[in-house]
Design a protein around this motif. Structure first.
Motif, PDB file in Angstrom:
ATOM      1  N   MET A  76      48.884  48.394  48.984  1.00  0.00           N
ATOM      2  CA  MET A  76      47.900  49.422  48.628  1.00  0.00           C
ATOM      3  C   MET A  76      48.222  50.755  49.305  1.00  0.00           C
ATOM      4  O   MET A  76      48.124  51.819  48.684  1.00  0.00           O
ATOM      5  CB  MET A  76      46.495  48.967  49.022  1.00  0.00           C
ATOM      6  CG  MET A  76      45.808  48.082  47.997  1.00  0.00           C
ATOM      7  SD  MET A  76      45.455  48.963  46.431  1.00  0.00           S
ATOM      8  CE  MET A  76      44.209  50.142  46.974  1.00  0.00           C
ATOM      9  N   GLY A 103      50.902  52.208  47.450  1.00  0.00           N
ATOM     10  CA  GLY A 103      50.407  52.699  46.171  1.00  0.00           C
ATOM     11  C   GLY A 103      49.764  54.075  46.286  1.00  0.00           C
ATOM     12  O   GLY A 103      49.964  54.942  45.428  1.00  0.00           O
ATOM     13  N   ALA A 124      51.217  48.561  45.055  1.00  0.00           N
ATOM     14  CA  ALA A 124      50.074  48.136  44.243  1.00  0.00           C
ATOM     15  C   ALA A 124      49.814  49.148  43.133  1.00  0.00           C
ATOM     16  O   ALA A 124      49.988  50.352  43.318  1.00  0.00           O
ATOM     17  CB  ALA A 124      48.846  47.993  45.130  1.00  0.00           C
ATOM     18  N   LYS A 125      49.414  48.658  41.980  1.00  0.00           N
ATOM     19  CA  LYS A 125      49.022  49.531  40.872  1.00  0.00           C
ATOM     20  C   LYS A 125      47.560  49.912  41.094  1.00  0.00           C
ATOM     21  O   LYS A 125      46.655  49.101  40.927  1.00  0.00           O
ATOM     22  CB  LYS A 125      49.222  48.810  39.543  1.00  0.00           C
ATOM     23  CG  LYS A 125      50.692  48.560  39.218  1.00  0.00           C
ATOM     24  CD  LYS A 125      50.839  47.816  37.892  1.00  0.00           C
ATOM     25  CE  LYS A 125      52.301  47.720  37.481  1.00  0.00           C
ATOM     26  NZ  LYS A 125      53.125  46.996  38.476  1.00  0.00           N
ATOM     27  N   THR A 126      47.350  51.143  41.512  1.00  0.00           N
ATOM     28  CA  THR A 126      46.016  51.598  41.885  1.00  0.00           C
ATOM     29  C   THR A 126      45.855  53.068  41.525  1.00  0.00           C
ATOM     30  O   THR A 126      46.840  53.802  41.408  1.00  0.00           O
ATOM     31  CB  THR A 126      45.795  51.412  43.401  1.00  0.00           C
ATOM     32  OG1 THR A 126      44.523  51.944  43.770  1.00  0.00           O
ATOM     33  CG2 THR A 126      46.868  52.131  44.219  1.00  0.00           C
ATOM     34  N   ASP A 127      44.615  53.504  41.353  1.00  0.00           N
ATOM     35  CA  ASP A 127      44.318  54.915  41.127  1.00  0.00           C
ATOM     36  C   ASP A 127      43.944  55.613  42.434  1.00  0.00           C
ATOM     37  O   ASP A 127      43.662  56.810  42.435  1.00  0.00           O
ATOM     38  CB  ASP A 127      43.160  55.057  40.129  1.00  0.00           C
ATOM     39  CG  ASP A 127      43.545  54.588  38.731  1.00  0.00           C
ATOM     40  OD1 ASP A 127      44.724  54.751  38.364  1.00  0.00           O
ATOM     41  OD2 ASP A 127      42.669  54.055  38.016  1.00  0.00           O
ATOM     42  N   ALA A 128      43.909  54.860  43.528  1.00  0.00           N
ATOM     43  CA  ALA A 128      43.467  55.422  44.804  1.00  0.00           C
ATOM     44  C   ALA A 128      44.406  56.524  45.286  1.00  0.00           C
ATOM     45  O   ALA A 128      45.631  56.439  45.131  1.00  0.00           O
ATOM     46  CB  ALA A 128      43.377  54.326  45.858  1.00  0.00           C
ATOM     47  N   VAL A 143      39.340  56.822  45.094  1.00  0.00           N
ATOM     48  CA  VAL A 143      40.107  57.415  43.994  1.00  0.00           C
ATOM     49  C   VAL A 143      39.918  58.922  43.895  1.00  0.00           C
ATOM     50  O   VAL A 143      40.671  59.607  43.202  1.00  0.00           O
ATOM     51  CB  VAL A 143      39.742  56.758  42.637  1.00  0.00           C
ATOM     52  CG1 VAL A 143      40.081  55.285  42.658  1.00  0.00           C
ATOM     53  CG2 VAL A 143      38.256  56.984  42.328  1.00  0.00           C
TER      54      VAL A 143
END
Length: 337
Positions: free
Chosen positions: A228, A231, A300-304, A319
Motif C-alpha cells: 500500500m 501504491g 497495491a492497486k489503490t486510489d490512495a 484518497v
C-alpha cells in the motif's frame, strides 16, 4: 625351511595385526565426546607433513606420522585444502581427512539487517572479529570499484546495492567476500522482482525500483502495509505530486539528524528532500529486503494518495487531501505524509 616358514607366518601375522590396528586407529575419535572444539588452520601450499605439524601446534592430538600414512594410502595427501577448520569432538582421523579434502572450513556468520544504511553495514563488517579487514581504509567509492568494477560509474554511491541477510564465511576470509556476496544477492533478487513487475510503473530501470524499495523499507515496519505504501508513492509519481516522505529528508541530513525532524528540515533543500524536489531521490536510502522489493514492483492497486501513522505502527490511507487532513487531526498530526 621350517624356520623360514615360521618367520613368514610371524611376519604375516604382524602385518595383519598392524593393518588391523591402523584401521582401528583411523576409525577412533581423536578427542572424546565431551572435549572442546579445537580451531586450527592449514597454510596455503602445505604438504601433508606440514599440515600434521600445524595441527599439532594448534593442539589437535592426532598422531602426525599415522595421519600422513592415512592420507597417502587413501590417495588424499595432495588434496588437502588450505583454510581455517575446527576439530569437533568425536572426529576420527578418517573423518578429519575428508574434512580437509572437502574444504569444510570453520564457518562464521554475519547478519545484515533490513533497513540499515550502507554506513551501518560497513560498521558491522568492520566490527566482525573473524574477517580479514582489507577494505576498512577504503572510501565508499574505492570499495564500490572493487565490488562492481564493471559498473564504470553507474552508481553514485554503494547505498542500497547489498541484500540484507545472514552470510556465512570461513574464518579469516576477506571482508570483501561479504560485500561481493551481498551485492550479487541483491542483483539477483532485484532482477527476479523486475521480471515479475506490474506494467506501467513509473520506473525507467531496475535501479529506480531499488530506490523505491528503499523508501518503502524505511516508511513502515508493517510488512502487510508495504504494498500500500508503494501504491501511494507510485500514484504520486504518476500524478506529479511530491513524494514528501520524511526518511529521505533524514537521509539527506546525514549526521546532522539528532532524532527529530523539524519544519526547517523539511524546507531545507538537499538532493534527498522529497518535500522540495519532485520524483525519486538520486539513490536508495537504505538496504531494502525482499518484501520491499516485491512491493515496489507489485504495488497495491489503490486510489490512495496520502497516509498518516495511527501511532500503533499502522497507517491510515486517504484518497484526497480533505480526508487526509481529518485523519491527521484524528491522530494528532503525528507522522503525516
Amino acid at each position: 625351511m621350517a624356520l623360514i616358514r615360521k618367520l613368514i607366518i610371524t611376519g604375516v601375522i604382524v602385518s595383519v595385526a598392524a593393518v588391523g590396528g591402523f584401521q582401528w586407529w583411523s576409525g577412533q575419535p581423536i578427542t572424546p565426546a565431551d572435549s572442546p572444539v579445537i580451531p586450527f588452520a592449514i597454510a596455503q601450499g602445505s604438504h601433508v607433513g606440514g599440515a600434521a605439524q600445524q595441527m599439532a601446534t594448534a593442539g589437535v592430538p592426532v598422531n602426525g606420522f599415522l595421519f600422513g600414512v592415512l592420507a597417502r594410502v587413501t590417495g588424499k595427501a595432495s588434496q588437502l585444502k588450505a583454510g581455517s577448520y575446527e576439530l569437533k569432538p568425536g572426529t576420527t582421523p578418517r573423518r578429519l581427512i575428508a574434512q580437509l579434502v572437502r574444504g569444510e572450513f570453520a564457518q562464521e556468520s554475519l547478519t545484515i539487517i533490513e533497513g540499515w544504511t550502507f554506513r551501518q553495514m560497513r560498521q558491522a563488517v568492520d566490527a566482525a572479529p573473524n574477517l580479514k579487514h582489507e577494505t576498512a581504509k577504503l572510501s565508499d567509492k574505492e570499495l564500490l570499484e572493487k565490488i562492481v568494477p564493471e559498473a564504470n560509474g553507474k552508481y553514485a554511491t554503494p547505498e542500497g546495492l547489498f541484500f540484507p541477510d545472514t552470510y556465512l564465511f570461513a574464518k579469516n576470509s576477506s571482508d570483501l567476500q561479504i560485500y561481493k556476496q551481498a551485492h550479487e544477492m541483491m542483483m539477483k533478487r532485484l532482477k527476479a522482482a523486475w521480471e515479475k513487475r506490474e506494467p506501467n510503473l513509473p520506473y525507467t530501470d531496475p535501479y529506480q525500483a531499488l530506490i523505491m524499495a528503499s523508501l518503502v523499507e524505511k516508511e513502515t515496519g508493517q510488512k502487510s502495509e508495504r504494498a500500500m505504501i508503494a501504491g501511494v508513492f507510485v500514484n504520486r509519481l504518476k500524478t506529479g505530486m511530491l513524494l514528501q516522505t520524511d526518511p529521505t529528508v533524514i537521509y539527506g541530513m546525514g549526521e546532522k539528524y539528532d532524532g527529530k525532524i523539524r519544519k526547517k528540515d523539511l524546507e531545507t533543500d538537499t538532493p534527498y528532500n522529497t518535500y522540495t524536489r519532485a520524483g525519486l531521490p538520486p539513490t536508495p536510502i537504505a538496504l531494502p529486503g525482499v518484501q520491499s522489493l516485491a512491493a515496489a514492483l507489485m504495488p497495491a492497486k489503490t486510489d490512495a494518495l496520502y497516509f498518516v501513522s495511527r501511532g500503533d505502527g499502522t497507517s491510515h490511507f486517504s484518497v484526497n487531501l480533505n480526508e487526509h487532513n481529518k485523519a491527521v487531526n484524528q491522530y494528532q498530526r503525528q507522522g503525516s505524509k
